[in-house]
Design a protein around this motif. Structure first.
Motif, PDB file in Angstrom:
ATOM      1  N   LEU A 246       0.813  -1.215   0.000  1.00  0.00           N
ATOM      2  CA  LEU A 246       0.000   0.000   0.000  1.00  0.00           C
ATOM      3  C   LEU A 246       0.849   1.269   0.000  1.00  0.00           C
ATOM      4  CD1 LEU A 246      -2.789  -0.958   2.583  1.00  0.00           C
ATOM      5  CD2 LEU A 246      -2.812  -1.220   0.087  1.00  0.00           C
ATOM      6  N   ASP A 247       0.354   2.274  -0.713  1.00  0.00           N
ATOM      7  CA  ASP A 247       0.984   3.594  -0.700  1.00  0.00           C
ATOM      8  C   ASP A 247       0.644   4.312   0.600  1.00  0.00           C
ATOM      9  OD1 ASP A 247       2.240   3.543  -3.216  1.00  0.00           O
ATOM     10  OD2 ASP A 247       0.355   4.014  -4.228  1.00  0.00           O
ATOM     11  N   LYS A 248       1.536   5.160   1.056  1.00  0.00           N
ATOM     12  CA  LYS A 248       1.286   5.919   2.282  1.00  0.00           C
ATOM     13  C   LYS A 248       0.311   7.061   2.044  1.00  0.00           C
ATOM     14  CE  LYS A 248       5.708   4.824   4.474  1.00  0.00           C
ATOM     15  NZ  LYS A 248       6.976   5.363   5.055  1.00  0.00           N
ATOM     16  N   GLU A 249       0.378   7.662   0.865  1.00  0.00           N
ATOM     17  CA  GLU A 249      -0.525   8.750   0.522  1.00  0.00           C
ATOM     18  C   GLU A 249      -1.257   8.403  -0.774  1.00  0.00           C
ATOM     19  OE1 GLU A 249       1.375  12.513   0.405  1.00  0.00           O
ATOM     20  OE2 GLU A 249       2.251  12.337   2.408  1.00  0.00           O
ATOM     21  N   VAL A 250      -2.579   8.501  -0.731  1.00  0.00           N
ATOM     22  CA  VAL A 250      -3.404   8.129  -1.880  1.00  0.00           C
ATOM     23  C   VAL A 250      -4.390   9.266  -2.181  1.00  0.00           C
ATOM     24  CG1 VAL A 250      -5.122   6.484  -2.745  1.00  0.00           C
ATOM     25  CG2 VAL A 250      -3.220   5.674  -1.324  1.00  0.00           C
ATOM     26  N   PRO A 251      -4.518   9.665  -3.433  1.00  0.00           N
ATOM     27  CA  PRO A 251      -5.461  10.737  -3.797  1.00  0.00           C
ATOM     28  C   PRO A 251      -6.893  10.403  -3.392  1.00  0.00           C
ATOM     29  CG  PRO A 251      -3.940  10.300  -5.600  1.00  0.00           C
ATOM     30  CD  PRO A 251      -3.710   9.218  -4.589  1.00  0.00           C
ATOM     31  N   ASP A 252      -7.666  11.434  -3.101  1.00  0.00           N
ATOM     32  CA  ASP A 252      -9.044  11.250  -2.647  1.00  0.00           C
ATOM     33  C   ASP A 252      -9.935  10.589  -3.694  1.00  0.00           C
ATOM     34  OD1 ASP A 252      -8.521  12.362  -0.192  1.00  0.00           O
ATOM     35  OD2 ASP A 252      -9.121  14.395  -0.776  1.00  0.00           O
ATOM     36  N   LYS A 253      -9.549  10.641  -4.963  1.00  0.00           N
ATOM     37  CA  LYS A 253     -10.409  10.078  -6.009  1.00  0.00           C
ATOM     38  C   LYS A 253     -10.597   8.570  -5.868  1.00  0.00           C
ATOM     39  CE  LYS A 253      -6.872   9.296  -9.601  1.00  0.00           C
ATOM     40  NZ  LYS A 253      -6.519   9.562 -11.021  1.00  0.00           N
ATOM     41  N   TYR A 254      -9.732   7.915  -5.094  1.00  0.00           N
ATOM     42  CA  TYR A 254      -9.867   6.471  -4.909  1.00  0.00           C
ATOM     43  C   TYR A 254     -10.777   6.115  -3.732  1.00  0.00           C
ATOM     44  CZ  TYR A 254      -6.080   6.299  -8.273  1.00  0.00           C
ATOM     45  OH  TYR A 254      -5.338   6.463  -9.414  1.00  0.00           O
ATOM     46  N   THR A 255     -11.214   7.100  -2.973  1.00  0.00           N
ATOM     47  CA  THR A 255     -12.158   6.875  -1.870  1.00  0.00           C
ATOM     48  C   THR A 255     -13.568   6.726  -2.441  1.00  0.00           C
ATOM     49  OG1 THR A 255     -10.835   8.110  -0.259  1.00  0.00           O
ATOM     50  CG2 THR A 255     -13.177   7.864   0.220  1.00  0.00           C
ATOM     51  N   LEU A 256     -14.316   5.736  -1.970  1.00  0.00           N
ATOM     52  CA  LEU A 256     -15.667   5.503  -2.473  1.00  0.00           C
ATOM     53  C   LEU A 256     -16.587   6.667  -2.120  1.00  0.00           C
ATOM     54  CD1 LEU A 256     -16.320   1.730  -1.646  1.00  0.00           C
ATOM     55  CD2 LEU A 256     -15.153   2.716  -3.618  1.00  0.00           C
ATOM     56  N   SER A 257     -17.452   7.017  -3.048  1.00  0.00           N
ATOM     57  CA  SER A 257     -18.446   8.062  -2.780  1.00  0.00           C
ATOM     58  C   SER A 257     -19.466   7.535  -1.768  1.00  0.00           C
ATOM     59  CB  SER A 257     -19.157   8.453  -4.076  1.00  0.00           C
ATOM     60  OG  SER A 257     -19.938   7.366  -4.555  1.00  0.00           O
ATOM     61  N   ASP A 258     -20.176   8.445  -1.113  1.00  0.00           N
ATOM     62  CA  ASP A 258     -21.210   8.038  -0.157  1.00  0.00           C
ATOM     63  C   ASP A 258     -22.259   7.167  -0.838  1.00  0.00           C
ATOM     64  OD1 ASP A 258     -19.954   9.452   1.853  1.00  0.00           O
ATOM     65  OD2 ASP A 258     -21.227  11.236   1.640  1.00  0.00           O
ATOM     66  N   LYS A 259     -22.620   7.521  -2.052  1.00  0.00           N
ATOM     67  CA  LYS A 259     -23.645   6.778  -2.789  1.00  0.00           C
ATOM     68  C   LYS A 259     -23.203   5.347  -3.061  1.00  0.00           C
ATOM     69  CE  LYS A 259     -26.416   6.926  -7.032  1.00  0.00           C
ATOM     70  NZ  LYS A 259     -26.712   7.697  -8.273  1.00  0.00           N
ATOM     71  N   LEU A 260     -21.962   5.180  -3.541  1.00  0.00           N
ATOM     72  CA  LEU A 260     -21.464   3.843  -3.855  1.00  0.00           C
ATOM     73  C   LEU A 260     -21.271   3.018  -2.580  1.00  0.00           C
ATOM     74  CD1 LEU A 260     -20.395   1.695  -5.746  1.00  0.00           C
ATOM     75  CD2 LEU A 260     -18.172   2.875  -5.779  1.00  0.00           C
ATOM     76  N   LYS A 310     -13.145   8.064   7.087  1.00  0.00           N
ATOM     77  CA  LYS A 310     -13.583   8.199   5.693  1.00  0.00           C
ATOM     78  C   LYS A 310     -14.138   6.864   5.204  1.00  0.00           C
ATOM     79  CE  LYS A 310      -9.786   9.719   3.700  1.00  0.00           C
ATOM     80  NZ  LYS A 310      -8.910  10.330   2.655  1.00  0.00           N
ATOM     81  N   ASN A 311     -14.837   6.937   4.079  1.00  0.00           N
ATOM     82  CA  ASN A 311     -15.282   5.710   3.431  1.00  0.00           C
ATOM     83  C   ASN A 311     -14.067   4.897   2.986  1.00  0.00           C
ATOM     84  OD1 ASN A 311     -17.887   6.682   3.706  1.00  0.00           O
ATOM     85  ND2 ASN A 311     -18.062   7.378   1.585  1.00  0.00           N
ATOM     86  N   PRO A 312     -14.239   3.585   2.792  1.00  0.00           N
ATOM     87  CA  PRO A 312     -13.119   2.778   2.279  1.00  0.00           C
ATOM     88  C   PRO A 312     -12.693   3.274   0.895  1.00  0.00           C
ATOM     89  CG  PRO A 312     -14.875   1.377   3.114  1.00  0.00           C
ATOM     90  CD  PRO A 312     -15.430   2.765   3.043  1.00  0.00           C
ATOM     91  N   ARG A 313     -11.533   2.853   0.477  1.00  0.00           N
ATOM     92  CA  ARG A 313     -11.054   3.211  -0.860  1.00  0.00           C
ATOM     93  C   ARG A 313     -10.698   1.964  -1.640  1.00  0.00           C
ATOM     94  NH1 ARG A 313      -5.622   2.596  -1.763  1.00  0.00           N
ATOM     95  NH2 ARG A 313      -4.214   2.486   0.039  1.00  0.00           N
ATOM     96  N   ARG A 314     -10.645   2.133  -2.933  1.00  0.00           N
ATOM     97  CA  ARG A 314     -10.148   1.042  -3.768  1.00  0.00           C
ATOM     98  C   ARG A 314      -8.627   1.154  -3.904  1.00  0.00           C
ATOM     99  NH1 ARG A 314     -13.394   1.932  -9.051  1.00  0.00           N
ATOM    100  NH2 ARG A 314     -14.783   2.989  -7.611  1.00  0.00           N
ATOM    101  N   LEU A 315      -8.009   0.134  -4.396  1.00  0.00           N
ATOM    102  CA  LEU A 315      -6.573   0.161  -4.642  1.00  0.00           C
ATOM    103  C   LEU A 315      -6.261   1.094  -5.809  1.00  0.00           C
ATOM    104  CD1 LEU A 315      -5.798  -3.677  -4.485  1.00  0.00           C
ATOM    105  CD2 LEU A 315      -5.313  -2.007  -2.692  1.00  0.00           C
ATOM    106  N   THR A 316      -5.081   1.654  -5.810  1.00  0.00           N
ATOM    107  CA  THR A 316      -4.621   2.407  -6.967  1.00  0.00           C
ATOM    108  C   THR A 316      -4.086   1.411  -7.999  1.00  0.00           C
ATOM    109  OG1 THR A 316      -2.340   2.612  -6.202  1.00  0.00           O
ATOM    110  CG2 THR A 316      -3.917   4.280  -5.433  1.00  0.00           C
ATOM    111  N   PRO A 317      -3.949   1.806  -9.258  1.00  0.00           N
ATOM    112  CA  PRO A 317      -3.354   0.896 -10.245  1.00  0.00           C
ATOM    113  C   PRO A 317      -1.970   0.401  -9.845  1.00  0.00           C
ATOM    114  CG  PRO A 317      -4.477   2.665 -11.381  1.00  0.00           C
ATOM    115  CD  PRO A 317      -4.508   3.014  -9.911  1.00  0.00           C
ATOM    116  N   ARG A 318      -1.159   1.281  -9.235  1.00  0.00           N
ATOM    117  CA  ARG A 318       0.180   0.843  -8.815  1.00  0.00           C
ATOM    118  C   ARG A 318       0.091  -0.213  -7.721  1.00  0.00           C
ATOM    119  NH1 ARG A 318       4.279   0.171 -11.301  1.00  0.00           N
ATOM    120  NH2 ARG A 318       4.173   2.300 -12.141  1.00  0.00           N
ATOM    121  N   GLU A 319      -0.854  -0.068  -6.805  1.00  0.00           N
ATOM    122  CA  GLU A 319      -1.033  -1.072  -5.768  1.00  0.00           C
ATOM    123  C   GLU A 319      -1.518  -2.389  -6.366  1.00  0.00           C
ATOM    124  OE1 GLU A 319      -2.113   1.805  -1.933  1.00  0.00           O
ATOM    125  OE2 GLU A 319      -3.692   1.207  -3.345  1.00  0.00           O
TER     126      GLU A 319
END
Length: 377
Positions: A246-260, A310-319
């Motif tokens: 796992l990366d230590k810092e991940v952009p917010d775009k990978y965090t699931l939206s409330d709706k999803l 925060k909501n869970p996040r998905r993996l980044t492509p690098r992960e």
């Protein structure tokens, strides 16, 4: 990039584009990639590698990395998906040939090992059963014609490599009540190869539960029928866990939206009430994840990472690349959507590398015993 061409060349390019159902832009890109691949081959000093291999249904080159590390030299590759071709070219400087069904097997270079992660297509059993009932023999072409597996068979039949390694989903064994795998096994044996197969899990090498069947074959015409092979994989020094990739810092775009996130929770609750096991999966940081699939780009539900506040996040492509054992130097030139599909369709690189070593060691022993032909160069 603007390119000026003569009318005749444009007309030919337009006709080629129509026949192959590709845009002119894709055709030009493919042509340039082939040109650069050929230039690279001319400038590359010929190496005396331990063995040669071809990479069929190559995807983004997971198998190639594994066999390169084992001391091999790839002399041919094939992959039809244009986005996977882009990733392959970015990392290996070679453009894979396109549709393997249109490739003449005689044009493929000689090689020691055929490597293929072939797609599983339905096999027609009816025609074979009818011939058997009439007492008529059936060859591998009768059984596999019309499937991509047939392309592997015709290449094996023509080029006769010392060995091959095929990879597929573990359910290949049970597909169509076992009849599909029966046809595959019989077809390879009729080509005079001694067959060995086993379902292996990659979680000893990466923090992912990923079971795949590997089918290994050795040429009986070259080595005889008294061939033994064991999937004796070397034990790992330390078993990796999720937090390792796992990366230590991940952009917010990978965090699931409330709706999803609400949808996934409701979906999981619905199936749990019905007694089913469907639902999202929060990956344990000190354990292994579920299997990464090509559909990961849709919602990432099979492998989610918990986050504080925060909501869970998905993996980044690098992960995802690390989850499959790709090195961090591996280039990802495509969109996140394409990258998720590519890594979801790929292989556990270090596991394939360990099996590659076993195959090479076995070939070396067989050659030392004097039963084999002179090594193919």
């Amino acid at each position: 990039l603007h390119i000026r061409v003569e009318d005749e060349l444009y007309n030919n390019l337009n006709s080629y584009s129509t026949r192959n159902e590709q845009s002119i832009q894709d055709c030009v890109r493919e042509a340039i990639a082939y040109y650069m691949s050929n230039m690279r081959k001319r400038k590359t000093v010929k190496k005396i590698n331990k063995f040669t291999f071809i990479d069929l249904f190559a995807g983004i080159g997971g198998m190639r990395i594994a066999f390169d590390r084992a001391g091999g030299q790839c002399v041919y590759s094939s992959e039809w998906n244009k986005y996977s071709q882009q990733t392959y070219f970015a990392n290996f400087g070679q453009q894979p040939e396109g549709d393997i069904t249109k490739v003449d097997e005689a044009d493929i270079p000689d090689h020691d090992i055929l490597v293929a992660g072939f797609p599983c297509q339905p096999f027609s059993i009816a025609g074979v059963s009818k011939k058997n009932s009439m007492g008529r023999a059936t060859g591998f072409e009768d059984k596999t014609q019309g499937t991509l597996f047939f392309d592997i068979c015709r290449i094996l039949n023509k080029k006769r490599p010392k060995a091959f390694m095929l990879e597929n989903v573990k359910n290949l064994c049970s597909h169509d009540k076992g009849r599909t795998f029966k046809v595959i096994k019989e077809s390879l044996e009729e080509l005079d190869y001694e067959i060995f197969y086993k379902v292996l899990d990659g979680q000893s090498y990466v923090p992912q539960h990923r079971e795949r069947i590997l089918i290994i074959g050795f040429d009986r015409k070259r080595y005889g029928k008294n061939i033994n092979f064991e999937f004796n994989l070397a034990p790992c020094d330390s078993k990796p866990v999720m937090r390792d990739i796992l990366d230590k810092e991940v952009p917010d775009k990978y965090t699931l939206s409330d709706k999803l996130w609400t949808y996934l929770q409701n979906y999981a609750a619905k199936h749990k009430a019905a007694g089913n096991g469907f639902g999202y999966g929060i990956a344990p940081l000190d354990g292994v994840s579920r299997t990464l699939s090509a559909r990961y780009y849709k919602d990432g539900s099979e492998i989610l990472i918990a986050q504080k506040g925060k909501n869970p996040r998905r993996l980044t492509p690098r992960e995802c690349a690390r989850l499959q054992g790709f090195p961090d130097t591996f280039k990802i030139p495509v969109s996140d959507t394409q990258a998720y599909q590519q890594f979801g369709n790929s292989v556990v690189v270090p596991l394939m590398g360990e099996v590659a070593k076993l195959i090479i060691n076995k070939i070396d022993r067989l050659d030392e015993e004097g039963t084999g032909w002179k090594k193919v160069i």
